[in-house]
Design a protein around this motif. Structure first.
Motif, PDB file in Angstrom:
ATOM      1  N   UNK A 107      -2.755  11.113  -2.146  1.00 21.35           N
ATOM      2  CA  UNK A 107      -2.586  11.778  -0.882  1.00 21.35           C
ATOM      3  C   UNK A 107      -3.627  11.286  -0.094  1.00 21.35           C
ATOM      4  N   UNK A 108      -3.161  10.177   0.963  1.00 21.81           N
ATOM      5  CA  UNK A 108      -4.307   9.459   1.836  1.00 21.81           C
ATOM      6  C   UNK A 108      -4.585  10.333   3.049  1.00 21.81           C
ATOM      7  N   UNK A 109      -5.740  10.245   3.463  1.00 28.41           N
ATOM      8  CA  UNK A 109      -6.148  10.840   4.808  1.00 28.41           C
ATOM      9  C   UNK A 109      -5.855   9.708   5.938  1.00 28.41           C
ATOM     10  N   UNK A 110      -5.872   8.553   5.600  1.00 26.59           N
ATOM     11  CA  UNK A 110      -5.423   7.456   6.633  1.00 26.59           C
ATOM     12  C   UNK A 110      -5.354   6.240   5.956  1.00 26.59           C
ATOM     13  N   UNK A 111      -4.754   5.070   6.822  1.00 22.83           N
ATOM     14  CA  UNK A 111      -4.784   3.598   6.087  1.00 22.83           C
ATOM     15  C   UNK A 111      -4.961   2.917   7.036  1.00 22.83           C
ATOM     16  N   UNK A 112      -5.888   1.881   7.025  1.00 20.75           N
ATOM     17  CA  UNK A 112      -6.301   0.854   8.058  1.00 20.75           C
ATOM     18  C   UNK A 112      -6.233  -0.595   7.505  1.00 20.75           C
ATOM     19  N   UNK A 142      -7.816  -4.326   3.692  1.00 18.54           N
ATOM     20  CA  UNK A 142      -7.362  -2.765   4.072  1.00 18.54           C
ATOM     21  C   UNK A 142      -8.177  -1.911   3.226  1.00 18.54           C
ATOM     22  N   UNK A 143      -7.996  -0.924   4.132  1.00 15.38           N
ATOM     23  CA  UNK A 143      -8.968   0.281   3.654  1.00 15.38           C
ATOM     24  C   UNK A 143      -7.975   1.581   3.459  1.00 15.38           C
ATOM     25  N   UNK A 144      -8.098   2.229   2.652  1.00 17.92           N
ATOM     26  CA  UNK A 144      -7.400   3.584   2.399  1.00 17.92           C
ATOM     27  C   UNK A 144      -8.249   4.644   2.094  1.00 17.92           C
ATOM     28  N   UNK A 145      -8.263   5.696   3.128  1.00 17.60           N
ATOM     29  CA  UNK A 145      -9.231   6.789   2.892  1.00 17.60           C
ATOM     30  C   UNK A 145      -8.344   7.797   2.133  1.00 17.60           C
ATOM     31  N   UNK A 146      -8.774   8.198   0.742  1.00 17.05           N
ATOM     32  CA  UNK A 146      -8.068   9.233   0.104  1.00 17.05           C
ATOM     33  C   UNK A 146      -8.566  10.293   0.446  1.00 17.05           C
ATOM     34  N   UNK A 147      -7.568  11.516   0.549  1.00 21.05           N
ATOM     35  CA  UNK A 147      -7.935  12.855   1.056  1.00 21.05           C
ATOM     36  C   UNK A 147      -8.764  13.309   0.184  1.00 21.05           C
ATOM     37  N   UNK A 148      -9.897  14.181   0.365  1.00 18.94           N
ATOM     38  CA  UNK A 148     -10.861  14.865  -0.479  1.00 18.94           C
ATOM     39  C   UNK A 148     -11.734  14.098  -1.096  1.00 18.94           C
ATOM     40  N   UNK A 172       0.701  -1.096   0.106  1.00 20.03           N
ATOM     41  CA  UNK A 172      -0.185  -0.096   0.085  1.00 20.03           C
ATOM     42  C   UNK A 172       0.843   1.248  -0.049  1.00 20.03           C
ATOM     43  N   UNK A 173       1.839   1.191   0.812  1.00 21.32           N
ATOM     44  CA  UNK A 173       2.780   2.480   1.010  1.00 21.32           C
ATOM     45  C   UNK A 173       3.495   2.590  -0.255  1.00 21.32           C
ATOM     46  N   UNK A 174       4.114   1.729  -0.895  1.00 24.21           N
ATOM     47  CA  UNK A 174       4.626   1.752  -2.098  1.00 24.21           C
ATOM     48  C   UNK A 174       3.745   2.232  -3.504  1.00 24.21           C
TER      49      UNK A 174
END
Length: 319
Positions: free
Chosen positions: A301-306, A312-318, A291-293
């Motif tokens: 730009x992610x708001x957070x990664x869970x 896994x869930x990635x909240x994208x900023x905006x 995910x980080x790669x």
């Protein structure tokens, strides 16, 4: 009165004829068996070879007699003279070696130099002081084993080896312990730990930004420099950090632990990475790295990664 020829006995005439024939036959045989030029040449060669063999045999015999006489003479002359000469050379060589060994071990003799490589934590003067290096430097009077043990026992050193450099240089190769995590001991006292839990720094507050700080958790006791923590949670966090790649580990700016021992890593830019317990984080190690790669490659730009969920869930900023 002589008899006429026709009255002489025939016997005598026959004998005379036979003798004449006998004398004639050898001359004919000699003419028949006269050697040719080639036969004469072969006979001359054989005679020459026989003569050469005889002369060689005589010469060889004379050489053997001469060498035997020389051996007898050398045996008669060798014992005392040669033995004394060899003994003198042996004593002289040993005396020179012994004198050189005594000379280089003198306290006022400088011989060689000491060089420290690979360490930012230890200076040349500190290594020489730990080893009790003589002044002036003399490698023959330096305790190499004691030097290595002294350097390895320092809390800042992870690994140390000795090597030789030209000319006459003893090299000390040192790998420093690298800071991985800041942990609160008691009150405002924090300790700096390496990947194995060794304490390599203790102070009031955070001295520098060489390692991320673990918040929300306190060790509850003070440790001295060089001690190793046995706290399970701290060792779990250190184990997870040690499995991350160096670029990803360098992106971690802080770590938070809640009352349930769940971990949240803050990446550069303030992006939270929620991983749950350190056991769950170890299970999701490949997922976290992927995910980080991807976020880094696609400039997302992610708001957070869970990664606590099965997917896994990635909240994208905006969004």
């Amino acid at each position: 009165m002589d008899r006429p020829k026709w009255m002489q006995p025939r016997v005598r005439q026959s004998r005379k004829l036979q003798t004449n024939k006998a004398q004639a036959e050898p001359s004919k045989q000699e003419e028949r068996h006269r050697p040719t030029f080639r036969e004469e040449l072969q006979r001359a060669r054989l005679r020459q070879e026989n003569k050469y063999r005889e002369e060689s045999a005589v010469q060889h015999h004379l050489e053997e007699e001469l060498s035997a006489q020389q051996r007898k003479r050398s045996k008669k002359k060798s014992p005392k003279g040669l033995r004394k000469g060899r003994l003198f050379r042996l004593v002289l060589g040993l005396s020179i070696l012994l004198g050189a060994a005594v000379f280089v071990h003198q306290p006022w003799v400088a011989f060689g130099r000491l060089q420290v490589e690979g360490s930012n934590a230890l200076t040349q003067a500190e290594v020489e002081q730990m080893a009790g290096a003589p002044k002036p430097m003399n490698l023959f009077r330096l305790n190499w084993h004691g030097l290595l043990q002294a350097v390895r026992s320092d809390y800042r050193v992870e690994k140390a080896t000795l090597g030789y450099g030209w000319p006459l240089t003893l090299k000390v190769y040192i790998n420093d312990r690298q800071p991985v995590l800041y942990v609160n001991f008691t009150g405002k006292t924090y300790g700096k730990l390496d990947a194995t839990g060794h304490v390599i720094g203790v102070g009031q507050g955070i001295a520098d930004g060489s390692a991320p700080v673990l918040t929300g958790y306190s060790l509850g006791k003070d440790l001295s420099l060089g001690e190793i923590t046995d706290d399970t949670e701290i060792l779990g966090v250190l184990g997870f950090l040690g499995k991350l790649s160096a670029p990803l580990r360098d992106r971690i700016t802080g770590i938070a632990m809640d009352s349930n021992k769940n971990l949240k890593f803050y990446l550069s830019g303030g992006v939270p990475l929620i991983v749950g317990t350190y056991e769950n984080a170890n299970k999701k190690l490949d997922t976290i790295a992927a995910i980080c790669r991807e976020l880094e490659t696609k400039k997302i730009k992610a708001e957070y990664i869970d990664v606590t969920y099965e997917k896994p869930y990635v909240k994208v900023l905006g969004k």
